[in-house]
Write an enzyme that holds these catalytic residues in place. Structure first.
Site, short mmCIF file in Angstrom:
data_model
loop_
_atom_site.label_atom_id
_atom_site.label_comp_id
_atom_site.label_asym_id
_atom_site.label_seq_id
_atom_site.Cartn_x
_atom_site.Cartn_y
_atom_site.Cartn_z
N SER A 76 0.82 -1.21 0.00
CA SER A 76 0.00 0.00 0.00
C SER A 76 0.86 1.27 0.00
O SER A 76 2.04 1.24 0.34
CB SER A 76 -0.90 0.02 1.23
OG SER A 76 -1.60 -1.19 1.34
N1 SAH Z 1 -0.74 -5.13 4.19
C1 SAH Z 1 -0.06 -5.40 2.93
C2 SAH Z 1 -0.95 -5.04 1.76
C3 SAH Z 1 -1.09 -6.21 0.87
S1 SAH Z 1 -2.38 -6.18 -0.33
C4 SAH Z 1 1.29 -4.72 2.88
O1 SAH Z 1 1.59 -3.93 3.77
O2 SAH Z 1 2.06 -5.02 1.96
C5 SAH Z 1 -3.59 -7.23 0.47
C6 SAH Z 1 -3.20 -8.64 0.74
O3 SAH Z 1 -4.37 -9.30 1.24
C7 SAH Z 1 -2.74 -9.46 -0.46
O4 SAH Z 1 -1.47 -9.97 -0.21
C8 SAH Z 1 -3.79 -10.58 -0.58
O5 SAH Z 1 -3.25 -11.82 -1.02
C9 SAH Z 1 -4.30 -10.66 0.85
N2 SAH Z 1 -5.61 -11.29 1.02
C10 SAH Z 1 -6.73 -11.17 0.26
N3 SAH Z 1 -7.73 -11.93 0.77
C11 SAH Z 1 -7.23 -12.53 1.89
C12 SAH Z 1 -7.77 -13.44 2.84
N4 SAH Z 1 -9.02 -13.90 2.79
N5 SAH Z 1 -6.95 -13.85 3.84
C13 SAH Z 1 -5.68 -13.43 3.95
N6 SAH Z 1 -5.12 -12.57 3.07
C14 SAH Z 1 -5.88 -12.12 2.05
#
Ligand code: SAH
Length: 228
Positions: A76
């Site tokens: 993000s």
């Molecule tokens: N917090 C992260 C942002 C990653 S984008 C950072 O700081 O880099 C969001 C993430 O949520 C992705 O990696 C995606 O694979 C994950 N995601 C989506 N649905 C999910 C679920 N049901 N359980 C766990 N992770 C999930």
């Protein structure tokens, strides 16, 4: 707190002056976005974002933009990470659940602000990479899990704070049920491909209370564990 990890590898005196200047850019972007919480700004300043981006994007590590990571996901935008962290208002005694570990950057920002971070990722490759990074930085108060975060983490519940960094269409009931009384959940909610609303949900005495905090764009919250 005895198990609150220090934040090694990140103290400003261990950064070069160039790294410190780049980190300060992210702090200024967060301030411009309206974040004034000193603890959140300090976490942003001292957490090395370059450790969490993929090699082709290293030169953009300190820009205030989201960047691609493996598995078609994104790390993000720093000012959005700061806004969401400030809205969550984690305290030093808190146990915090994050859904969507991704690169591990948001978990690393939360680590110095609370007692323990539990973070769940559905992609095995991202889970492994993030775990290795968090270990290398010595952030021992972060516990990572490969799993479907839409179910929360019932064995560790209830939580003081829950942060979603992937967007469901609506507030997931299963997650709201894992909040302590008075607990707070911050999440982007809305349909994939359109702008989502950043919501703060408080588990109040008379039920859930909702506040809208603005428009955001996140990858969708998907069900189940991915194959890679
Ligand atoms: N917090 C992260 C942002 C990653 S984008 C950072 O700081 O880099 C969001 C993430 O949520 C992705 O990696 C995606 O694979 C994950 N995601 C989506 N649905 C999910 C679920 N049901 N359980 C766990 N992770 C999930």
């Amino acid at each position: 707190m005895s198990d609150k990890a220090p934040h090694p590898g990140s103290a400003p005196d261990r950064m070069t002056s160039q790294q410190a200047a780049l980190a300060m850019r992210m702090v200024l972007a967060a301030r411009r976005a309206g974040v004034s919480d000193a603890r959140v700004l300090a976490a942003l300043e001292t957490t090395p974002r370059a450790e969490f981006v993929e090699p082709p994007y290293l030169q953009d590590a300190h820009q205030d933009t989201a960047l691609p990571i493996a598995c078609g996901q994104t790390i993000s935008q720093p000012s959005v990470v700061a806004l969401m962290t400030a809205a969550l208002a984690p305290e030093p005694t808190h146990r915090v659940l994050e859904i969507g570990t991704g690169s591990g950057y948001q978990a690393a920002i939360l680590a110095p602000l609370c007692r323990r971070v539990y973070t769940i990722e559905r992609h095995p490759a991202l889970h492994r990479l993030a775990k290795a990074r968090l270990d290398r930085l010595g952030l021992h108060n972060v516990t990572t899990l490969l799993g479907d975060g839409s179910r929360g983490w019932p064995e560790q519940a209830p939580f003081d704070r829950i942060l979603l960094t992937a967007a469901p269409e609506d507030v997931p009931r299963l997650l709201a049920q894992q909040l302590k009384p008075g607990g707070v959940m911050v999440l982007p909610a809305g349909q994939e491909g359109s702008l989502q609303t950043l919501l703060r949900v408080t588990n109040g005495a008379d039920g859930l209370e909702y506040e809208e905090l603005g428009d955001v764009r996140f990858v969708p919250l998907l069900e189940g564990i991915a194959r890679q």
